[in-house]
Motif scaffolding. Sequence first.
Motif, PDB file in Angstrom:
ATOM      1  N   MET A 370     -83.007-114.065  39.500  1.00 11.08           N
ATOM      2  CA  MET A 370     -83.146-112.877  38.655  1.00 11.08           C
ATOM      3  C   MET A 370     -83.414-113.256  37.203  1.00 11.08           C
ATOM      4  O   MET A 370     -84.212-112.630  36.514  1.00 11.08           O
ATOM      5  N   LYS A 371     -82.754-114.310  36.766  1.00 15.22           N
ATOM      6  CA  LYS A 371     -82.941-114.792  35.393  1.00 15.22           C
ATOM      7  C   LYS A 371     -84.391-115.204  35.161  1.00 15.22           C
ATOM      8  O   LYS A 371     -84.936-115.063  34.068  1.00 15.22           O
ATOM      9  N   ALA A 372     -85.036-115.717  36.218  1.00 17.57           N
ATOM     10  CA  ALA A 372     -86.431-116.133  36.103  1.00 17.57           C
ATOM     11  C   ALA A 372     -87.398-114.960  36.304  1.00 17.57           C
ATOM     12  O   ALA A 372     -88.615-115.155  36.335  1.00 17.57           O
ATOM     13  N   GLY A 373     -86.845-113.753  36.469  1.00 20.46           N
ATOM     14  CA  GLY A 373     -87.708-112.572  36.542  1.00 20.46           C
ATOM     15  C   GLY A 373     -88.177-112.201  37.935  1.00 20.46           C
ATOM     16  O   GLY A 373     -89.112-111.420  38.086  1.00 20.46           O
ATOM     17  N   TYR A 374     -87.534-112.768  38.951  1.00 17.14           N
ATOM     18  CA  TYR A 374     -87.958-112.480  40.325  1.00 17.14           C
ATOM     19  C   TYR A 374     -87.175-111.332  40.939  1.00 17.14           C
ATOM     20  O   TYR A 374     -85.972-111.191  40.683  1.00 17.14           O
ATOM     21  N   TYR A 393     -75.121-107.679  43.059  1.00 16.70           N
ATOM     22  CA  TYR A 393     -76.075-106.860  42.307  1.00 16.70           C
ATOM     23  C   TYR A 393     -75.357-106.064  41.219  1.00 16.70           C
ATOM     24  O   TYR A 393     -75.889-105.872  40.116  1.00 16.70           O
ATOM     25  N   ALA A 394     -74.148-105.570  41.533  1.00 13.45           N
ATOM     26  CA  ALA A 394     -73.408-104.761  40.554  1.00 13.45           C
ATOM     27  C   ALA A 394     -73.097-105.576  39.298  1.00 13.45           C
ATOM     28  O   ALA A 394     -72.994-105.031  38.199  1.00 13.45           O
ATOM     29  N   ASN A 401     -80.468-106.221  32.914  1.00 14.78           N
ATOM     30  CA  ASN A 401     -81.153-104.938  32.795  1.00 14.78           C
ATOM     31  C   ASN A 401     -82.339-104.921  33.769  1.00 14.78           C
ATOM     32  O   ASN A 401     -83.475-104.626  33.408  1.00 14.78           O
ATOM     33  N   ALA A 402     -82.032-105.278  35.026  1.00 10.83           N
ATOM     34  CA  ALA A 402     -83.091-105.622  35.971  1.00 10.83           C
ATOM     35  C   ALA A 402     -83.268-104.601  37.089  1.00 10.83           C
ATOM     36  O   ALA A 402     -83.786-104.922  38.140  1.00 10.83           O
ATOM     37  N   VAL A 403     -82.880-103.352  36.837  1.00 10.54           N
ATOM     38  CA  VAL A 403     -83.068-102.358  37.893  1.00 10.54           C
ATOM     39  C   VAL A 403     -84.566-102.202  38.186  1.00 10.54           C
ATOM     40  O   VAL A 403     -84.975-101.932  39.308  1.00 10.54           O
ATOM     41  N   ILE A 420     -72.899 -97.268  51.270  1.00 12.80           N
ATOM     42  CA  ILE A 420     -74.283 -96.768  51.325  1.00 12.80           C
ATOM     43  C   ILE A 420     -74.722 -96.148  49.989  1.00 12.80           C
ATOM     44  O   ILE A 420     -75.817 -96.458  49.506  1.00 12.80           O
ATOM     45  N   PRO A 421     -73.869 -95.325  49.336  1.00 14.84           N
ATOM     46  CA  PRO A 421     -74.311 -94.747  48.044  1.00 14.84           C
ATOM     47  C   PRO A 421     -74.585 -95.800  46.964  1.00 14.84           C
ATOM     48  O   PRO A 421     -75.315 -95.540  46.013  1.00 14.84           O
ATOM     49  N   ARG A 422     -74.017 -96.990  47.115  1.00 15.23           N
ATOM     50  CA  ARG A 422     -74.235 -98.034  46.089  1.00 15.23           C
ATOM     51  C   ARG A 422     -75.697 -98.488  46.054  1.00 15.23           C
ATOM     52  O   ARG A 422     -76.176 -98.942  45.012  1.00 15.23           O
ATOM     53  N   PHE A 423     -76.386 -98.395  47.172  1.00 18.79           N
ATOM     54  CA  PHE A 423     -77.815 -98.718  47.159  1.00 18.79           C
ATOM     55  C   PHE A 423     -78.541 -97.826  46.157  1.00 18.79           C
ATOM     56  O   PHE A 423     -79.393 -98.276  45.401  1.00 18.79           O
ATOM     57  N   LYS A 424     -78.168 -96.534  46.184  1.00 17.13           N
ATOM     58  CA  LYS A 424     -78.830 -95.565  45.308  1.00 17.13           C
ATOM     59  C   LYS A 424     -78.422 -95.797  43.856  1.00 17.13           C
ATOM     60  O   LYS A 424     -79.275 -95.873  42.969  1.00 17.13           O
ATOM     61  N   THR A 425     -77.118 -95.972  43.615  1.00 23.99           N
ATOM     62  CA  THR A 425     -76.688 -96.085  42.215  1.00 23.99           C
ATOM     63  C   THR A 425     -77.186 -97.389  41.592  1.00 23.99           C
ATOM     64  O   THR A 425     -77.494 -97.438  40.412  1.00 23.99           O
ATOM     65  N   LEU A 426     -77.298 -98.445  42.392  1.00 22.69           N
ATOM     66  CA  LEU A 426     -77.774 -99.725  41.853  1.00 22.69           C
ATOM     67  C   LEU A 426     -79.301 -99.828  41.874  1.00 22.69           C
ATOM     68  O   LEU A 426     -79.868-100.778  41.332  1.00 22.69           O
ATOM     69  N   GLY A 427     -79.957 -98.884  42.531  1.00 26.41           N
ATOM     70  CA  GLY A 427     -81.417 -98.958  42.644  1.00 26.41           C
ATOM     71  C   GLY A 427     -81.866-100.073  43.572  1.00 26.41           C
ATOM     72  O   GLY A 427     -82.922-100.673  43.381  1.00 26.41           O
TER      73      GLY A 427
END
Length: 577
Positions: A370-374, A393-394, A401-403, A420-427
């Motif tokens: 993620m740090k490398a932008g992937y 992910y949380a 700021n990688a949503v 399951i709702p965490r998928f939505k809140t975390l994008g």
Amino acid sequence: MESIDAHYRFLARPLAGVVRQASTTTLLAAGLAAGLAAVAPLAQADTIIDRANGYTLTADGTLQRFTSLAFDDLGKIVAVGSEKDTAARLPKAEHIDAQGKTLLPGLIDAHGHVFGLGEIASGVELFNATSVGGAVRTVAEFARAHPRKAWVIGRGWNQENWKLGRFPTAAELDAQVNDRPVLLHRVDGHAIWVNTKALEMAGVSRDTPDPKGGKIERDAAGRPTGVLVDAAMELVEKVVPLATPAEARSMLDNALAILAKMGLTSVHDAGIKVAQDDLYRDYADHGKLTTRVYAMIGDTGADFDELAKDGPLHSYGNDVYALASVKLYSDGALGSRGAALLAPYSDMPSTKGLLFYPPAEMLAKMNKAMKAGYQVNVHAIGDAGNRQILDAYAQLIPKYNAVGLRHRIEHAQVVTPEDIPRFKTLGVIPSMQPTHATSDQNMAEQRVGSERIKGAYAWRTFLDQGSRIACGSDFPVESPNPFEGLHAAVTRQNNAGQPAGGWYKNQAMTLTEALRCFTLDAAYAAHQENVIGSLEPGKWADFILIDRDLFKVPSEQIGKTQVLQTWMGGKRVYKRQ
Ligand SMILES: [Zn+2]
């Protein structure tokens, strides 16, 4: 980590370094090699398809109808609508009469293994073997027909179908093939059946201990009998020679011919190495990539360090190739009880499965990518595997700021309802495979019981909370045929129509939703919804003509759809003979 790699290694043999070279292999030859009817791409001109029974989706998922599609000589759509609309925009175009056939956007498989598919097409297939004797005869015929193959490699056996009450043995293979090593993957990829020659070359004997996470089947005297399970597979697989550059090309040619025939104009390759990236770029350079490939780098080790030197590659060669994501594994599969569960397996209370990495180590891998932008795409099957990744992910998504990178969980198969709702809140995008549900139904319910199964393959729950599901097949674990996936998504039945009424039918999708998951939302999961996924001006002319109207036929017929033509970037890459 090597053991996890080995776990899924059946999906493709690692390739030797590919020497860049101009190839004279044509698509036509590739199609013939795979026994398929591929055609050479047409020369490009402004083109209008008339008299089509056309369907596409708007950005909000509304179904739209049209009869005519116009695209320019670069392969980009100029107009969609009536014949009058399109003719006005491209007055000098060549016209093609679709004769009322149904036209859809090209389908996208968001999770497959391209080289694995290609390797199977060049090996022995045992999917239809109904007895151990029949399987051995098929292997013997294949060996005779391919005298120059140093190893006889195949896939698809399932002793459950043979009513033996035991695994097959090396001795049974030796009776037909004993001069060359034979290695045959079980249908689920979690065991191999080998002959004595292969055991000898690998040095596997009575004295070889079972490795951690694996098992060598043995006789009463402790001698290996020819089947190696999970981590023990690596003992033999490590002595299989790497695929040569010529073999790698042939795997890719085979796979591309199959994908075009299936109507797939884009696939997400779930885990590649440097050699595969080289080959994809080479094929893109030579106009030979007839299905777009959005690739994930397999893990964050040496291949990542090499491939990530210049950062994510969002588009290469007219959007035919991209390398902007990383594939990781949190756990194994449900069938072998390798998936990590929060509570013990219902049918084996002594185990909860296993996370591949402790949380800190997993977090470090995801952090590096993620740090490398992937974009980070993590395989998670069990509810503990899914929770580990959601927890990571949380922490990481807010940190970077990688949503906007649209991170994914591959499979998201058994998820506890409160997660399951965490998928939505975390994008986080659930990347799911409808045919896994219909293949796994009986086994899955045995493994997790009647309560946890409510959060398994829970497409409706994800859709209702506003998640976009990226659909795929996980080929070659399942068939790459996207119409089987659409059928499973809508009916919750396998291709034989079982079970009647559908398995937990309350989790089914509508056909329009399923089409969106196999087109626009799969494109979204690759940051490509502005260039592919629907038919509208400015996007690539990726579309298919099929032999029936999915929206008019009874749902049990959806899976039997035949593709008549496949067009990618305004070029016809497949025509049914
Ligand atoms: Zn996979």
